[in-house]
Enzyme design. Structure first.
Site, PDB file in Angstrom:
ATOM      1  N   CYS A 112      -1.309   9.478   3.176  1.00 15.76           N
ATOM      2  CA  CYS A 112      -1.386   9.012   1.906  1.00 15.76           C
ATOM      3  C   CYS A 112      -2.415   9.568   0.981  1.00 15.76           C
ATOM      4  O   CYS A 112      -2.222   9.913  -0.238  1.00 15.76           O
ATOM      5  CB  CYS A 112      -1.258   7.479   1.962  1.00 15.76           C
ATOM      6  SG  CYS A 112      -2.634   6.670   2.802  1.00 15.76           S
ATOM      7  N   GLU A 145       0.818  -1.167   0.098  1.00  8.95           N
ATOM      8  CA  GLU A 145       0.120  -0.122   0.019  1.00  8.95           C
ATOM      9  C   GLU A 145       0.989   1.285   0.134  1.00  8.95           C
ATOM     10  O   GLU A 145       1.612   1.384   0.845  1.00  8.95           O
ATOM     11  CB  GLU A 145      -0.763  -0.070   1.338  1.00  8.95           C
ATOM     12  CG  GLU A 145      -1.805  -1.046   1.156  1.00  8.95           C
ATOM     13  CD  GLU A 145      -2.713  -1.175   0.255  1.00  8.95           C
ATOM     14  OE1 GLU A 145      -3.101  -0.196  -0.325  1.00  8.95           O
ATOM     15  OE2 GLU A 145      -2.926  -2.448  -0.395  1.00  8.95           O
TER      16      GLU A 145
HETATM   17  P1  NAD Z   1       9.094   4.530   3.779  1.00 10.84           P
HETATM   18  O1  NAD Z   1       8.822   3.558   2.252  1.00 10.84           O
HETATM   19  O2  NAD Z   1      10.069   5.352   3.712  1.00 10.84           O
HETATM   20  O3  NAD Z   1       9.207   3.427   4.677  1.00 10.84           O
HETATM   21  C1  NAD Z   1       8.208   2.442   4.973  1.00 10.84           C
HETATM   22  C2  NAD Z   1       8.832   1.328   5.862  1.00 10.84           C
HETATM   23  O4  NAD Z   1       9.745   0.730   5.146  1.00 10.84           O
HETATM   24  C3  NAD Z   1       9.691   1.653   7.127  1.00 10.84           C
HETATM   25  O5  NAD Z   1       9.329   0.866   8.035  1.00 10.84           O
HETATM   26  C4  NAD Z   1      10.893   1.734   6.511  1.00 10.84           C
HETATM   27  O6  NAD Z   1      12.005   1.540   7.438  1.00 10.84           O
HETATM   28  C5  NAD Z   1      10.914   0.536   5.678  1.00 10.84           C
HETATM   29  N1  NAD Z   1      11.983   0.291   4.633  1.00 10.84           N
HETATM   30  C6  NAD Z   1      12.530   1.409   3.953  1.00 10.84           C
HETATM   31  N2  NAD Z   1      13.420   0.798   3.097  1.00 10.84           N
HETATM   32  C7  NAD Z   1      13.137  -0.528   3.062  1.00 10.84           C
HETATM   33  C8  NAD Z   1      13.654  -1.516   2.315  1.00 10.84           C
HETATM   34  N3  NAD Z   1      14.662  -1.316   1.503  1.00 10.84           N
HETATM   35  N4  NAD Z   1      13.291  -2.913   2.488  1.00 10.84           N
HETATM   36  C9  NAD Z   1      12.211  -3.135   3.515  1.00 10.84           C
HETATM   37  N5  NAD Z   1      11.863  -2.298   4.170  1.00 10.84           N
HETATM   38  C10 NAD Z   1      12.376  -0.877   4.052  1.00 10.84           C
HETATM   39  O7  NAD Z   1       7.585   5.218   4.045  1.00 10.84           O
HETATM   40  P2  NAD Z   1       7.433   6.136   5.333  1.00 10.84           P
HETATM   41  O8  NAD Z   1       8.316   7.605   4.953  1.00 10.84           O
HETATM   42  O9  NAD Z   1       7.580   5.775   6.453  1.00 10.84           O
HETATM   43  O10 NAD Z   1       5.907   6.306   5.011  1.00 10.84           O
HETATM   44  C11 NAD Z   1       5.281   7.556   4.283  1.00 10.84           C
HETATM   45  C12 NAD Z   1       4.893   6.848   2.836  1.00 10.84           C
HETATM   46  O11 NAD Z   1       3.568   5.969   2.984  1.00 10.84           O
HETATM   47  C13 NAD Z   1       4.211   7.654   1.800  1.00 10.84           C
HETATM   48  O12 NAD Z   1       4.710   7.563   0.595  1.00 10.84           O
HETATM   49  C14 NAD Z   1       2.831   7.441   2.208  1.00 10.84           C
HETATM   50  O13 NAD Z   1       1.791   7.751   0.948  1.00 10.84           O
HETATM   51  C15 NAD Z   1       2.638   5.853   2.326  1.00 10.84           C
HETATM   52  N6  NAD Z   1       1.429   5.504   2.889  1.00 10.84           N
HETATM   53  C16 NAD Z   1       0.681   4.764   2.191  1.00 10.84           C
HETATM   54  C17 NAD Z   1      -0.610   4.402   2.833  1.00 10.84           C
HETATM   55  C18 NAD Z   1      -1.708   3.451   2.172  1.00 10.84           C
HETATM   56  O14 NAD Z   1      -2.520   3.127   2.541  1.00 10.84           O
HETATM   57  N7  NAD Z   1      -1.399   3.689   0.580  1.00 10.84           N
HETATM   58  C19 NAD Z   1      -0.824   4.596   4.043  1.00 10.84           C
HETATM   59  C20 NAD Z   1       0.000   5.270   4.858  1.00 10.84           C
HETATM   60  C21 NAD Z   1       1.217   5.704   4.397  1.00 10.84           C
END
Ligand code: NAD
Length: 518
Positions: free
Chosen positions: A320, A286
């Site tokens: 998001c 997501e």
């Molecule tokens: P992010 O992608 O930076 O991190 C998300 C998670 O992934 C964190 O726990 C991070 O440590 C982990 N991560 C980072 N690199 C990784 C890798 N290479 N392998 C595995 N895990 C890894 O996102 P964020 O800044 O924490 O959150 C904001 C983002 O989330 C925004 O883009 C927002 O739109 C999205 N979001 C989407 C929804 C939805 O339902 N579509 C809901 C909430 C947030």
């Protein structure tokens, strides 16, 4: 589409409609100096970890919230092994018993509401209202997935063929799930993923976003208190490298990921490149959005502006679903933009613990720097219509970004999702509507869309042409109630199935044939 105004009733507490508000605020204030701790948890034990490191609030970098011992990639492997060891035993536990644990968890969160609200305010920088909503959503996920898991297990899928033979299918857990969550819904999404995986009989290794590890750890403690066996859920704390160690491991049957689109791409690649892909894991991703609101000339400007403020600037734009692109038919554009300018001047930025605060900080310096760079990059080709100033007290030692409305010349100026309080503005002529929708679709994202129109034919036309997961008509475009408004996008915004909807749990299971009869 989701019509009308605010969120319908939820199972969680709603403190602003009863007389408990003042005692509640006092109860929250009791946790304004609490120091929380978080570390990895493998079978309920803290492994030999690195030294404790302090955690500071995003709205005041001298305000300590607690301390964290970060995990290593080795901890991630140990957690996966522990989860694999317990998988078969957990799958044997009756679904009612598993669901009961989550019902107790929901009750425990309500008992600990004041503490959880204070923790969301202090660690994630969420306003009071956002923090309450956060706990409500987490409560809803626990109740909803518990009830759904019982439903799907008690009513096996039956298919009758043309000769009258009935085939019955039941759901079995897939195995070990890795749940990777973002910081912007640090309790609700963290628990939504975990509860879905556990209640369907999988074991879990969870890795929350590093920015909100304290919240995740407190939720884990409450889950253990609710009766969850410590061998069923393991926690590791850290950034991308710890997440990458989890997703590249061969024990993993599925990954539930919520976060940015670029990270989802990394995870896809990592899963595809695993050394032995004998059982390819399922990935639920997501991700981000480039969400538009389309306003035609029949819309009510005052209503539009009220909904733009909430959709674009609530939670400092860190949702998001948040509005990124406001497209207004030129006949009413100047009126809408004038009102927006006035309304933005009234927004209050500040300490998220204060009742009067509308907009809190962005999560950290990385986010702040990226957002500031976006404004710089747009540079001379844009005009800033309005910008709410950051009060002097929050310009240093805090990560605030000024809510900004930016007039664009064309949609080409908008690239990837910018995760903060920026709303980009465009105007269009009536005959340009089909092309506008096409251009929005062409960005590839497909999460939320807002429509403001009192013309039902126009609203229906826009809804039919847009490729998004959730459409909101004549209301703000943030928020979705678990079990009532399943939420999730398409294209670059997500794989589905929608969270909080009837099909979500199915992805955590295999469908197996369980018998043949007449
Ligand atoms: P992010 O992608 O930076 O991190 C998300 C998670 O992934 C964190 O726990 C991070 O440590 C982990 N991560 C980072 N690199 C990784 C890798 N290479 N392998 C595995 N895990 C890894 O996102 P964020 O800044 O924490 O959150 C904001 C983002 O989330 C925004 O883009 C927002 O739109 C999205 N979001 C989407 C929804 C939805 O339902 N579509 C809901 C909430 C947030």
């Amino acid at each position: 589409a989701i019509y009308g105004s605010e969120r319908p009733a939820s199972t969680g507490p709603n403190l602003f409609i009863d007389s408990q508000a003042t005692p509640f605020l006092q109860a929250v204030a009791q946790f304004h100096t609490t120091q929380w701790q978080a570390s990895a948890s493998i079978n309920g034990q803290t492994p030999q970890t690195s030294a404790w490191q302090p955690v500071y609030a995003p709205w005041d970098h001298s305000h300590q919230v607690g301390q964290i011992a970060w995990s290593s990639p080795e901890d991630a492997h140990a957690a996966l092994n522990a989860a694999a060891d317990y998988q078969a035993a957990w799958a044997q536990v009756a679904v009612t018993e598993r669901a009961d644990i989550f019902r107790r968890m929901a009750q425990l969160m309500q008992t600990h509401l004041a503490e959880l609200v204070a923790l969301c305010q202090r660690e994630a920088g969420k306003t009071l209202q956002d923090s309450i909503d956060e706990v409500r959503e987490a409560v809803d996920f626990c109740y909803y997935y518990g009830a759904r898991a019982q439903e799907i297990s008690e009513q096996p899928l039956e298919i009758t063929d043309l000769t009258g033979v009935i085939r019955r299918y039941q759901r079995q857990p897939r195995g070990v799930w890795v749940c990777i969550s973002p910081w912007n819904f640090p309790l609700a999404i963290f628990l939504g993923q975990i509860s879905a995986a556990l209640v369907t009989g999988n074991t879990v290794v969870a890795k929350p976003a590093p920015q909100t590890s304290l919240i995740a750890y407190r939720a884990l403690e409450l889950l253990y208190q609710a009766g969850l066996p410590k061998q069923a859920l393991h926690l590791v704390l850290g950034a991308g490298e710890v997440g990458a160690a989890l997703t590249s491991a061969t024990q993993v049957a599925g990954v539930a990921f919520t976060g940015s689109t670029p990270t989802a791409r990394h995870i896809y690649r990592a899963l595809a490149q695993r050394p032995q892909i004998d059982t390819p894991p399922v990935l639920i991703a997501e991700t981000g959005g480039q969400n538009a609101m389309i306003v035609d000339s029949t819309a009510l400007p005052e209503q539009v502006v009220k909904d733009v403020l909430l959709s674009g600037f609530a939670s400092a734009g860190q949702r998001c679903s948040a509005l990124r692109l406001l497209c207004v038919q030129e006949d009413i554009a100047e009126r809408v933009f004038d009102l927006l300018q006035g309304a933005m001047a009234e927004l209050r930025l500040g300490d998220p613990r204060e009742l009067a605060t509308d907009v809190g900080p962005v999560i950290d310096q990385v986010a702040q720097t990226k957002l500031e760079a976006h404004l710089t990059n747009l540079g001379a080709k844009t005009h800033i219509l309005a910008q709410t100033p950051i009060p002097e007290a929050y310009q240093q030692q805090a990560t605030f970004v000024a809510p900004t409305a930016i007039r664009l010349q064309s949609l080409d100026q908008l690239g990837e999702e910018e995760f903060g309080p920026f709303v980009h503005l465009l105007t269009y002529r009536a005959n340009e509507l089909p092309q506008l929708i096409q251009q929005i679709n062409a960005k590839g994202y497909g999460l939320t869309l807002g429509i403001h129109s009192r013309n039902e034919t126009t609203a229906a036309y826009i809804e039919a042409c847009a490729r998004v997961g959730n459409t909101y008509i004549n209301r703000n475009q943030i928020g979705a109630v678990v079990g009532v408004q399943p939420f999730g996008g398409q294209g670059l915004s997500g794989t589905g199935p929608k969270a909080g909807g009837p099909h979500y749990l199915a992805s955590f299971t295999h469908l197996v044939e369980c018998g043949v009869g007449d």
